[in-house]
Motif scaffolding. Structure first.
Motif, mmCIF file in Angstrom:
data_model
loop_
_atom_site.group_PDB
_atom_site.id
_atom_site.type_symbol
_atom_site.label_atom_id
_atom_site.label_comp_id
_atom_site.label_asym_id
_atom_site.label_seq_id
_atom_site.Cartn_x
_atom_site.Cartn_y
_atom_site.Cartn_z
ATOM 1 N N GLN A 38 0.849 -1.189 0.000
ATOM 2 C CA GLN A 38 0.000 0.000 0.000
ATOM 3 C C GLN A 38 0.889 1.244 0.000
ATOM 4 O O GLN A 38 2.087 1.159 0.237
ATOM 5 C CB GLN A 38 -0.936 0.021 1.228
ATOM 6 C CG GLN A 38 -2.029 -1.013 1.217
ATOM 7 C CD GLN A 38 -1.567 -2.376 1.709
ATOM 8 O OE1 GLN A 38 -0.670 -2.466 2.558
ATOM 9 N NE2 GLN A 38 -2.165 -3.438 1.189
ATOM 10 N N GLY A 72 -4.880 -2.333 -5.693
ATOM 11 C CA GLY A 72 -5.452 -2.699 -4.400
ATOM 12 C C GLY A 72 -4.547 -3.537 -3.525
ATOM 13 O O GLY A 72 -5.021 -4.209 -2.612
ATOM 14 N N SER A 96 -7.687 -6.609 3.533
ATOM 15 C CA SER A 96 -8.364 -6.260 2.276
ATOM 16 C C SER A 96 -7.594 -6.794 1.075
ATOM 17 O O SER A 96 -8.200 -7.179 0.066
ATOM 18 C CB SER A 96 -8.539 -4.741 2.158
ATOM 19 O OG SER A 96 -7.296 -4.078 2.260
ATOM 20 N N ASN A 101 -9.170 -9.400 -1.932
ATOM 21 C CA ASN A 101 -8.752 -9.353 -3.335
ATOM 22 C C ASN A 101 -8.852 -10.680 -4.077
ATOM 23 O O ASN A 101 -9.199 -10.700 -5.259
ATOM 24 C CB ASN A 101 -7.330 -8.804 -3.446
ATOM 25 C CG ASN A 101 -7.291 -7.293 -3.267
ATOM 26 O OD1 ASN A 101 -8.307 -6.659 -2.986
ATOM 27 N ND2 ASN A 101 -6.115 -6.705 -3.410
ATOM 28 N N SER A 158 -17.840 5.414 -0.867
ATOM 29 C CA SER A 158 -16.757 4.446 -0.683
ATOM 30 C C SER A 158 -15.548 4.910 -1.476
ATOM 31 O O SER A 158 -15.643 5.822 -2.309
ATOM 32 C CB SER A 158 -17.166 3.041 -1.143
ATOM 33 O OG SER A 158 -17.007 2.903 -2.551
ATOM 34 N N ALA A 159 -14.408 4.279 -1.231
ATOM 35 C CA ALA A 159 -13.182 4.617 -1.963
ATOM 36 C C ALA A 159 -13.141 3.942 -3.333
ATOM 37 O O ALA A 159 -12.133 4.037 -4.034
ATOM 38 C CB ALA A 159 -11.959 4.222 -1.138
ATOM 39 N N THR A 163 -13.836 -1.946 -2.530
ATOM 40 C CA THR A 163 -13.009 -1.573 -1.383
ATOM 41 C C THR A 163 -13.709 -2.002 -0.094
ATOM 42 O O THR A 163 -14.905 -2.292 -0.082
ATOM 43 C CB THR A 163 -12.761 -0.061 -1.359
ATOM 44 O OG1 THR A 163 -14.027 0.617 -1.338
ATOM 45 C CG2 THR A 163 -11.959 0.380 -2.578
ATOM 46 N N ASN A 165 -14.611 -0.287 2.494
ATOM 47 C CA ASN A 165 -15.747 0.533 2.924
ATOM 48 C C ASN A 165 -16.975 0.322 2.037
ATOM 49 O O ASN A 165 -18.101 0.510 2.483
ATOM 50 C CB ASN A 165 -15.383 2.023 3.038
ATOM 51 C CG ASN A 165 -14.340 2.473 2.063
ATOM 52 O OD1 ASN A 165 -14.504 2.313 0.849
ATOM 53 N ND2 ASN A 165 -13.253 3.020 2.573
ATOM 54 N N HIS A 166 -16.777 -0.103 0.782
ATOM 55 C CA HIS A 166 -17.914 -0.502 -0.052
ATOM 56 C C HIS A 166 -18.542 -1.778 0.495
ATOM 57 O O HIS A 166 -19.762 -1.870 0.687
ATOM 58 C CB HIS A 166 -17.456 -0.711 -1.498
ATOM 59 C CG HIS A 166 -18.482 -1.374 -2.367
ATOM 60 N ND1 HIS A 166 -18.157 -2.105 -3.487
ATOM 61 C CD2 HIS A 166 -19.845 -1.439 -2.279
ATOM 62 C CE1 HIS A 166 -19.256 -2.561 -4.056
ATOM 63 N NE2 HIS A 166 -20.295 -2.182 -3.340
#
Length: 323
Positions: A38, A72, A96, A101, A158-159, A163, A165-166
């Motif tokens: 990241q 991601g 995540s 993924n 969401s981002a 993601t 947060n989605h």
């Protein structure tokens, strides 16, 4: 006599040299590369650098963090999977990338189980359901009543599609029987900007990235995504208190390429536990809003498998798969 003493000295020197080489070869005997898939500045990057600095002090070799963001988290993760299984490349990642993924992308470039050996889980990062102060609810209970009384009226940011947060929003919809509209953005920053501006009323944000705006009153926290309340926000309930079965967290963990020797994994795990017991690390975790985890390799493997199943089902139900 002189020749005999010389021969004995030569044998002794050779023996010392071999013994020294054997001692010197104990892991680690050179710098260790720590891949963070990241971007710099995020919670995972901050934690990775904190733990890596302490591991360097503990094990006597530099642990050098390299950020390899993209897709991601897939780019850095796939690169680590291809490295030699000798303990000199360590993956410091989040759930995540490692547990969402593989379901989200048709070909992420790695297999989270077949390509990696777990080392340790070091922390969890709660996500917080935050709303703009103008939203007509001050509590989670009021929020649920408002949403159910107005199906399809309210949106969450969401981002981006797929993601965390989605997917947390999708889980809230599914578990709570709500009907929220999803508004995907290209990243956390623009999503947060529009929530702060009132253009979109709600968002699931990581606690470290949102705690300042919550404490300043610019946003209102209604619930945390973890199964229990977070000490940094003791008055904010866990969403599962109102919506049974809701729980989703971002965890941070260390992995190495598959077939890395067990003694290397053991060394890394034990050193990491010593680091997590360090008062400086505990203090920094509390400041960040990160909850400590001390999973051993077996526990981490079970945690990952549970999340692969959880998020795989959410991805399937939302149709959020990406190419």
């Amino acid at each position: 006599m002189f020749i005999k003493r010389l021969a004995i000295s030569a044998v002794a020197a050779a023996t010392f040299s071999l013994g020294g080489a054997g001692a010197h070869a104990a892991y680690p005997d050179k710098p260790v590369t720590v891949i963070v898939p990241q971007s710099p500045g995020g919670t995972n990057d901050i934690v990775a650098r904190l733990i890596s600095d302490k591991l360097a002090q503990k094990l006597g070799q530099p642990f050098v963090v390299q950020n390899k963001p993209g897709a991601g988290g897939n780019i850095g993760t796939a690169q680590t999977a291809r490295e030699a299984p000798d303990g000199y490349t360590v993956l410091f990642t989040v759930s995540s990338a490692q547990a969402i993924n593989p379901a989200l992308y048709k070909d992420p470039g790695f297999d989270p189980v077949k390509d990696f050996a777990p080392v340790a889980a070091v922390g969890t990062v709660p996500n917080v359901l935050i709303v703009h102060p103008s939203f007509p609810a001050n509590t989670l209970e009021e929020f649920i009543k408002v949403i159910k009384a107005n199906p399809g009226k309210y949106q969450y940011a969401s981002a981006g599609n797929g993601t965390l947060n989605h997917l947390l929003g999708a889980m809230l919809d599914e578990k709570g029987g709500l009907k929220l509209q999803h508004i995907p953005y290209r990243g956390v920053a623009p999503a947060m900007t529009d929530v702060l501006g009132g253009q979109v009323p709600m968002f699931f944000a990581s606690l470290p990235s949102s705690i300042a705006t919550i404490k300043s009153g610019k946003l209102r926290a209604l619930g945390v995504s973890t199964k229990d309340r977070n000490p940094a926000l003791p008055d904010v309930p866990a969403i599962g208190e109102q919506i049974p079965g809701f729980a989703g967290e971002l965890w941070i963990a260390m992995y190495v390429p598959k077939n890395t020797p067990k003694d290397v994994i053991d060394t890394l795990y034990k050193a990491t536990q010593d680091v997590l017991a360090d008062p400086d690390v505990k203090k920094k975790y509390a400041e960040l809003g990160v909850e400590m985890l001390t999973d051993d390799p077996e526990q981490l493997a079970k945690r990952q498998q549970a999340d692969l199943e959880l998020w795989g089902n959410i991805v399937k139900s939302t149709g959020a798969q990406l190419n």
